[in-house]
Design a protein around this motif. Structure first.
Motif, PDB file in Angstrom:
ATOM      1  N   GLY A  90      45.471 -17.687 -19.770  1.00  0.00           N
ATOM      2  CA  GLY A  90      46.447 -17.481 -18.841  1.00  0.00           C
ATOM      3  C   GLY A  90      46.078 -18.255 -17.246  1.00  0.00           C
ATOM      4  O   GLY A  90      45.299 -19.099 -17.196  1.00  0.00           O
ATOM      5  N   ILE A  91      46.376 -17.550 -16.252  1.00  0.00           N
ATOM      6  CA  ILE A  91      46.910 -18.423 -15.127  1.00  0.00           C
ATOM      7  C   ILE A  91      45.331 -17.282 -14.197  1.00  0.00           C
ATOM      8  O   ILE A  91      45.259 -16.188 -13.957  1.00  0.00           O
ATOM      9  N   TRP A  92      44.117 -17.825 -14.065  1.00  0.00           N
ATOM     10  CA  TRP A  92      43.435 -17.482 -13.227  1.00  0.00           C
ATOM     11  C   TRP A  92      43.764 -16.706 -11.760  1.00  0.00           C
ATOM     12  O   TRP A  92      44.006 -17.363 -11.001  1.00  0.00           O
ATOM     13  N   ASN A  93      43.918 -15.433 -11.391  1.00  0.00           N
ATOM     14  CA  ASN A  93      43.796 -15.117  -9.985  1.00  0.00           C
ATOM     15  C   ASN A  93      42.419 -14.806  -9.612  1.00  0.00           C
ATOM     16  O   ASN A  93      41.919 -13.346  -9.812  1.00  0.00           O
ATOM     17  N   ASP A  94      41.586 -15.086  -8.778  1.00  0.00           N
ATOM     18  CA  ASP A  94      40.810 -15.024  -8.190  1.00  0.00           C
ATOM     19  C   ASP A  94      40.815 -13.367  -6.635  1.00  0.00           C
ATOM     20  O   ASP A  94      41.402 -14.179  -6.607  1.00  0.00           O
ATOM     21  N   LEU A  95      39.963 -13.068  -7.181  1.00  0.00           N
ATOM     22  CA  LEU A  95      40.246 -12.064  -6.143  1.00  0.00           C
ATOM     23  C   LEU A  95      38.654 -11.339  -5.877  1.00  0.00           C
ATOM     24  O   LEU A  95      38.262 -10.484  -5.896  1.00  0.00           O
ATOM     25  N   THR A  96      38.309 -13.026  -4.729  1.00  0.00           N
ATOM     26  CA  THR A  96      36.843 -12.831  -4.446  1.00  0.00           C
ATOM     27  C   THR A  96      36.446 -11.787  -3.229  1.00  0.00           C
ATOM     28  O   THR A  96      37.425 -12.124  -2.600  1.00  0.00           O
ATOM     29  N   LEU A  97      36.087 -10.448  -3.064  1.00  0.00           N
ATOM     30  CA  LEU A  97      35.815  -9.968  -1.704  1.00  0.00           C
ATOM     31  C   LEU A  97      34.448  -9.649  -1.358  1.00  0.00           C
ATOM     32  O   LEU A  97      33.834  -9.811  -2.014  1.00  0.00           O
ATOM     33  N   TYR A  98      33.999  -9.643   0.274  1.00  0.00           N
ATOM     34  CA  TYR A  98      32.587  -9.866   0.754  1.00  0.00           C
ATOM     35  C   TYR A  98      32.704  -7.934   0.963  1.00  0.00           C
ATOM     36  O   TYR A  98      33.714  -7.532   1.584  1.00  0.00           O
ATOM     37  N   TYR A  99      31.441  -7.418   0.568  1.00  0.00           N
ATOM     38  CA  TYR A  99      30.983  -5.919   1.213  1.00  0.00           C
ATOM     39  C   TYR A  99      30.491  -6.926   2.405  1.00  0.00           C
ATOM     40  O   TYR A  99      28.731  -7.084   2.399  1.00  0.00           O
ATOM     41  N   MET A 100      31.128  -6.057   3.706  1.00  0.00           N
ATOM     42  CA  MET A 100      29.856  -6.862   4.727  1.00  0.00           C
ATOM     43  C   MET A 100      28.950  -5.274   5.549  1.00  0.00           C
ATOM     44  O   MET A 100      29.928  -4.691   6.107  1.00  0.00           O
ATOM     45  N   ILE A 101      27.661  -5.175   4.915  1.00  0.00           N
ATOM     46  CA  ILE A 101      27.570  -4.275   6.161  1.00  0.00           C
ATOM     47  C   ILE A 101      26.710  -4.380   7.332  1.00  0.00           C
ATOM     48  O   ILE A 101      25.953  -5.818   6.980  1.00  0.00           O
ATOM     49  N   GLY A 102      26.190  -4.016   8.728  1.00  0.00           N
ATOM     50  CA  GLY A 102      25.768  -3.718   9.462  1.00  0.00           C
ATOM     51  C   GLY A 102      25.485  -2.721  10.058  1.00  0.00           C
ATOM     52  O   GLY A 102      25.541  -1.771  10.175  1.00  0.00           O
ATOM     53  N   ARG A 103      24.020  -2.713  10.605  1.00  0.00           N
ATOM     54  CA  ARG A 103      23.715  -1.355  11.714  1.00  0.00           C
ATOM     55  C   ARG A 103      23.270  -1.629  13.281  1.00  0.00           C
ATOM     56  O   ARG A 103      22.948  -3.019  13.491  1.00  0.00           O
ATOM     57  N   LYS A 104      24.007  -1.281  14.404  1.00  0.00           N
ATOM     58  CA  LYS A 104      23.494  -0.674  14.969  1.00  0.00           C
ATOM     59  C   LYS A 104      22.545  -0.387  15.396  1.00  0.00           C
ATOM     60  O   LYS A 104      21.786   0.054  14.842  1.00  0.00           O
ATOM     61  N   PRO A 105      21.648  -1.858  16.405  1.00  0.00           N
ATOM     62  CA  PRO A 105      20.687  -1.318  16.415  1.00  0.00           C
ATOM     63  C   PRO A 105      20.116   0.113  17.658  1.00  0.00           C
ATOM     64  O   PRO A 105      20.614   0.590  17.779  1.00  0.00           O
ATOM     65  N   ILE A 106      18.667   0.474  17.000  1.00  0.00           N
ATOM     66  CA  ILE A 106      18.700   1.863  17.513  1.00  0.00           C
ATOM     67  C   ILE A 106      18.252   2.062  19.028  1.00  0.00           C
ATOM     68  O   ILE A 106      18.965   2.744  19.660  1.00  0.00           O
ATOM     69  N   GLY A 107      18.567   0.976  19.569  1.00  0.00           N
ATOM     70  CA  GLY A 107      18.239   1.006  21.591  1.00  0.00           C
ATOM     71  C   GLY A 107      18.962   0.615  21.681  1.00  0.00           C
ATOM     72  O   GLY A 107      19.205   0.874  23.001  1.00  0.00           O
ATOM     73  N   ARG A 108      20.654   1.014  21.801  1.00  0.00           N
ATOM     74  CA  ARG A 108      21.453  -0.041  21.763  1.00  0.00           C
ATOM     75  C   ARG A 108      22.364   1.326  21.550  1.00  0.00           C
ATOM     76  O   ARG A 108      22.524   2.521  20.968  1.00  0.00           O
TER      77      ARG A 108
END
Length: 279
Positions: free
Chosen positions: A261-279
């Motif tokens: 068939g036709i390849w339909n790329d569906l690449t996603l990035y899961y982006m995780i970040g933490r707010k610094p404790i002192g802010r």
């Protein structure tokens, strides 16, 4: 039309588009799977307070509410009244009382500083302007040590989007990619770093599959109805040009056909970040 009018018109198009797509959570497994994976990445615990941006039909909000329980809470925000009506019906059916839905523009809604333990946004980044500016605002609304969890679209996704960008060049149009801010893992990390987050993790997940020619052909109408395409492509072409663009799309598709068939790329990035404790 000035920039403010254009901006407001775009937001209304977004709301109208999703008002027509209130059953998108029933269009296969993609959206539920993406939402479940985001919940897992966000490391949610009982008693926490959650903000779900572009909450849609509540795929993320409802599961998060079940985890945080009655000692916790979830606020779901969306532009689309239709989406929120669908979400509320699901919330009522589930008997949940710890979710508050707000219709409005996340760019203008104000939340107190240090309010939320987690801020989530599933598949909403492409539709939100000024992502770096908004990320800094969301950073302020997180408690110190709180986590932001987002999905971003890779530059390789999707077949219709990639071909549309190529076709637009024939008409002198520089069509922005849906993945402008999240095209690569490096861009994802940079986006979170410059917004003040630390302990950043970016993981890649592939949701793509082979599709038959008819399904790939139908993607053309779907992508043309998208407000991003309407604003940057459709509104600049006349009827004859749009027909010629579709013909080129079909010709390009024929060159991509394989035995699977036709390849339909569906690449996603899961982006995780933490707010610094002192802010």
């Amino acid at each position: 039309m000035n920039n403010s009018q254009i901006h407001n018109n775009y937001k209304q198009q977004i709301a109208d588009y999703f008002n027509r797509r209130t059953n998108y959570d029933q269009e296969g497994d993609f959206h539920p799977l993406v939402a479940q994976q985001l919940i897992q990445c966000a490391d949610i615990h009982p008693g926490q307070h959650i903000l779900d941006i572009a909450t849609g039909t509540g795929l993320v909000a409802i599961e998060a509410a079940q985890i945080v329980g009655n000692r916790g809470s979830v606020v779901g925000v969306d532009l689309s009244e239709g989406m929120l009506r669908r979400s509320q019906s699901k919330i009522t059916a589930a008997g949940l009382t710890n979710i508050e839905l707000k219709q409005g523009d996340i760019e203008t809604l104000d939340f107190p500083d240090n309010r939320f333990d987690r801020i989530l946004c599933c598949c909403g980044i492409p539709y939100i302007p000024n992502i770096p500016t908004n990320l800094r605002r969301w950073h302020n609304s997180l408690k110190p040590g709180g986590i932001i969890a987002l999905t971003g679209i890779a530059e390789t996704a999707s077949i219709a989007s990639k071909l549309l960008i190529k076709i637009a060049e024939n008409y002198g149009l520089n069509l922005p990619s849906w993945s402008e801010e999240t095209a690569t893992p490096e861009k994802c990390r940079h986006l979170l770093q410059t917004s003040g987050f630390e302990q950043i993790q970016v993981t890649e997940e592939q949701f793509g599959d082979y599709v038959n020619f008819e399904s790939a052909q139908n993607l053309w109408e779907m992508i043309l109805n998208n407000p991003l395409t309407q604003m940057n492509f459709v509104q600049h072409l006349n009827f004859a040009q749009l027909n010629a663009a579709k013909a080129q799309y079909l010709t390009e598709l024929e060159t991509l056909v394989t035995p699977q068939g036709i390849w339909n790329d569906l690449t996603l990035y899961y982006m995780i970040g933490r707010k610094p404790i002192g802010r």
